[in-house]
Write a protein that holds these residues in place. Sequence first.
Motif, PDB file in Angstrom:
ATOM      1  N   LEU A  75       1.009  -1.295   0.232  1.00 31.69           N
ATOM      2  CA  LEU A  75       0.151   0.556  -0.094  1.00 31.69           C
ATOM      3  C   LEU A  75       0.286   1.219   0.087  1.00 31.69           C
ATOM      4  N   ASN A  76       1.827   1.244   1.293  1.00 32.41           N
ATOM      5  CA  ASN A  76       2.724   2.443   0.739  1.00 32.41           C
ATOM      6  C   ASN A  76       3.170   2.511  -0.071  1.00 32.41           C
ATOM      7  N   SER A  77       4.032   2.015  -0.555  1.00 32.51           N
ATOM      8  CA  SER A  77       5.030   2.210  -1.464  1.00 32.51           C
ATOM      9  C   SER A  77       4.113   2.276  -3.072  1.00 32.51           C
ATOM     10  N   ALA A  78       2.373   1.806  -3.397  1.00 33.07           N
ATOM     11  CA  ALA A  78       1.977   1.333  -4.062  1.00 33.07           C
ATOM     12  C   ALA A  78       1.828   3.129  -4.421  1.00 33.07           C
ATOM     13  N   GLN A  79       1.415   3.674  -3.414  1.00 33.41           N
ATOM     14  CA  GLN A  79       0.794   4.536  -3.453  1.00 33.41           C
ATOM     15  C   GLN A  79       1.611   5.927  -2.615  1.00 33.41           C
ATOM     16  N   ALA A  80       1.862   7.038  -3.907  1.00 34.72           N
ATOM     17  CA  ALA A  80       3.535   8.034  -3.557  1.00 34.72           C
ATOM     18  C   ALA A  80       2.992   9.293  -2.421  1.00 34.72           C
ATOM     19  N   TYR A  81       3.214   8.879  -1.306  1.00 33.27           N
ATOM     20  CA  TYR A  81       2.953   9.869  -0.492  1.00 33.27           C
ATOM     21  C   TYR A  81       4.406  10.740  -0.287  1.00 33.27           C
ATOM     22  N   GLU A  82       4.554  11.131   0.074  1.00 32.82           N
ATOM     23  CA  GLU A  82       6.171  11.443   0.410  1.00 32.82           C
ATOM     24  C   GLU A  82       6.624  10.987   1.987  1.00 32.82           C
ATOM     25  N   ALA A  83       7.448  11.077   2.259  1.00 36.35           N
ATOM     26  CA  ALA A  83       8.246  10.332   3.060  1.00 36.35           C
ATOM     27  C   ALA A  83       8.036  11.539   3.709  1.00 36.35           C
ATOM     28  N   PRO A  84       7.574  10.873   4.929  1.00 40.35           N
ATOM     29  CA  PRO A  84       7.959  11.938   7.033  1.00 40.35           C
ATOM     30  C   PRO A  84       9.337  11.870   6.967  1.00 40.35           C
ATOM     31  N   LYS A  85       8.736  13.337   7.125  1.00 39.82           N
ATOM     32  CA  LYS A  85      10.488  14.405   7.452  1.00 39.82           C
ATOM     33  C   LYS A  85      11.104  14.108   9.202  1.00 39.82           C
ATOM     34  N   VAL A  86       9.899  14.597   9.442  1.00 44.06           N
ATOM     35  CA  VAL A  86       9.999  13.926  11.303  1.00 44.06           C
ATOM     36  C   VAL A  86       8.854  13.084  11.614  1.00 44.06           C
ATOM     37  N   THR A  87      10.083  12.383  12.565  1.00 45.30           N
ATOM     38  CA  THR A  87       9.746  10.769  12.561  1.00 45.30           C
ATOM     39  C   THR A  87       9.769  10.897  13.941  1.00 45.30           C
ATOM     40  N   GLN A  88      10.023  11.787  14.887  1.00 42.10           N
ATOM     41  CA  GLN A  88      10.354  11.688  16.477  1.00 42.10           C
ATOM     42  C   GLN A  88      10.037  12.530  17.124  1.00 42.10           C
ATOM     43  N   THR A  89       8.968  12.480  18.248  1.00 38.25           N
ATOM     44  CA  THR A  89       8.518  13.800  18.815  1.00 38.25           C
ATOM     45  C   THR A  89       9.257  14.375  19.433  1.00 38.25           C
ATOM     46  N   THR A  90       9.314  15.569  20.801  1.00 41.17           N
ATOM     47  CA  THR A  90      10.313  16.366  20.736  1.00 41.17           C
ATOM     48  C   THR A  90       9.371  17.053  22.083  1.00 41.17           C
ATOM     49  N   PRO A  91       9.591  15.823  23.539  1.00 41.93           N
ATOM     50  CA  PRO A  91      11.056  15.234  23.567  1.00 41.93           C
ATOM     51  C   PRO A  91      10.520  13.830  23.299  1.00 41.93           C
ATOM     52  N   ASP A 137      -2.427  11.969   2.155  1.00 45.33           N
ATOM     53  CA  ASP A 137      -0.993  12.940   1.145  1.00 45.33           C
ATOM     54  C   ASP A 137      -1.271  14.159   2.090  1.00 45.33           C
ATOM     55  N   ALA A 138      -2.760  14.948   2.367  1.00 42.26           N
ATOM     56  CA  ALA A 138      -2.251  15.789   2.991  1.00 42.26           C
ATOM     57  C   ALA A 138      -2.276  16.618   4.117  1.00 42.26           C
ATOM     58  N   TYR A 139      -1.811  14.890   4.794  1.00 45.35           N
ATOM     59  CA  TYR A 139      -1.290  15.520   6.401  1.00 45.35           C
ATOM     60  C   TYR A 139      -0.325  15.048   6.338  1.00 45.35           C
ATOM     61  N   ILE A 140       0.814  14.643   5.144  1.00 44.48           N
ATOM     62  CA  ILE A 140       1.740  14.296   5.384  1.00 44.48           C
ATOM     63  C   ILE A 140       2.694  15.213   4.810  1.00 44.48           C
ATOM     64  N   LYS A 141       1.926  16.097   3.390  1.00 44.84           N
ATOM     65  CA  LYS A 141       2.185  17.275   3.121  1.00 44.84           C
ATOM     66  C   LYS A 141       1.998  18.740   4.088  1.00 44.84           C
ATOM     67  N   ALA A 142       1.586  18.786   4.958  1.00 45.17           N
ATOM     68  CA  ALA A 142       1.068  19.352   5.615  1.00 45.17           C
ATOM     69  C   ALA A 142       2.467  19.330   7.037  1.00 45.17           C
ATOM     70  N   GLY A 143       1.960  17.819   7.497  1.00 41.87           N
ATOM     71  CA  GLY A 143       3.465  17.262   7.939  1.00 41.87           C
ATOM     72  C   GLY A 143       4.870  18.078   7.933  1.00 41.87           C
ATOM     73  N   ASN A 144       5.064  18.311   6.665  1.00 41.20           N
ATOM     74  CA  ASN A 144       6.721  18.348   6.105  1.00 41.20           C
ATOM     75  C   ASN A 144       6.622  19.617   6.245  1.00 41.20           C
ATOM     76  N   GLU A 145       5.557  20.393   5.472  1.00 42.09           N
ATOM     77  CA  GLU A 145       5.627  21.291   5.305  1.00 42.09           C
ATOM     78  C   GLU A 145       5.993  22.432   6.486  1.00 42.09           C
ATOM     79  N   ASN A 146       5.399  21.789   7.947  1.00 40.83           N
ATOM     80  CA  ASN A 146       5.069  22.296   8.695  1.00 40.83           C
ATOM     81  C   ASN A 146       5.936  21.744  10.507  1.00 40.83           C
ATOM     82  N   ASN A 147       7.129  21.188   9.685  1.00 38.31           N
ATOM     83  CA  ASN A 147       7.933  20.722  10.724  1.00 38.31           C
ATOM     84  C   ASN A 147       7.136  19.753  12.282  1.00 38.31           C
TER      85      ASN A 147
END
Length: 269
Positions: free
Chosen positions: A18-34, A176-186
């Motif tokens: 599923l994730n490879s077939a659909q062209a989602y952006e890779a999430p830039k942030v993968t860890q919470t702070t803290p 797609d919408a959530y990942i793009k928004a996440g990446n644009e806003n770190n």
Amino acid sequence: MKTMTIRLLAASLFALVLNSAQAYEAPKVTQTTPSVPKSGIFIGNSFFYYNNSMHGHLRNFLNAADPKLPFRGTSVTISGAGLDWHNVEAYFAPNAIGRYSFIANNEVRFNKNDKLFDIAIMMDCSQCPVHPQLKSVFTEYVKKHGDTIRKNGADPILFMSWAYADKPEMTETLADAYIKAGNENNMMVIPAGIAFANSIAGRKDIDLYVKDKRHPSLAGTYLAAAVTYASLFKKSPIDNSYTAGLDPEVAKYLQTVAWNTVKDFYKLP
């Protein structure tokens, strides 16, 4: 047991397909702070508060994994709400949310927290991020609320909601919408919507929805909470003793789908 193993393998493989077939952006942030948050606020709508609230299920996962791990959760939800309905600034006001709690013998304890929340998890209304009239509002308020949350010392996180049961095509557009928004806003994104699709692909007999085909059944809330637990703490929920009263086999399946989804989404080892 053999049947269960086959089903789990199918779900695991489907997560990758599923994730490879659909062209989602890779999430830039993968860890919470803290990296190990001790407190959090859920800002959203009925998708969060169904089944006695998702934040309560998250706490139950944590208590089962390690009773000594502190986590104070708060849910602020409005039925049908989009992010623009929320006054996030007010949620961080002094002497307001989290000011006190009740302990033994109905005694009031006034809390003295160095910081009100470590993280703030936000979800828009079920269609808002992709609706032609509202998607620009989603983009606007992700940034606006994110700035407010950061100003108050917390880490903003987006919760990717799921498709309606009768509109599975929503999975891709919402992701797609959530990942793009996440990446644009770190901001980190919790991939609950992808987990729903993966679970359904592996076992259609586990109904993740109530009759309206939108809100989560207990199994749906449990899956979303397991994804949230795995995403925030990067720990596997598999074999966690908390089952929310679900059949142990069903709980184990949902735990496995959650962990496979999170590992693939964040590219964890």
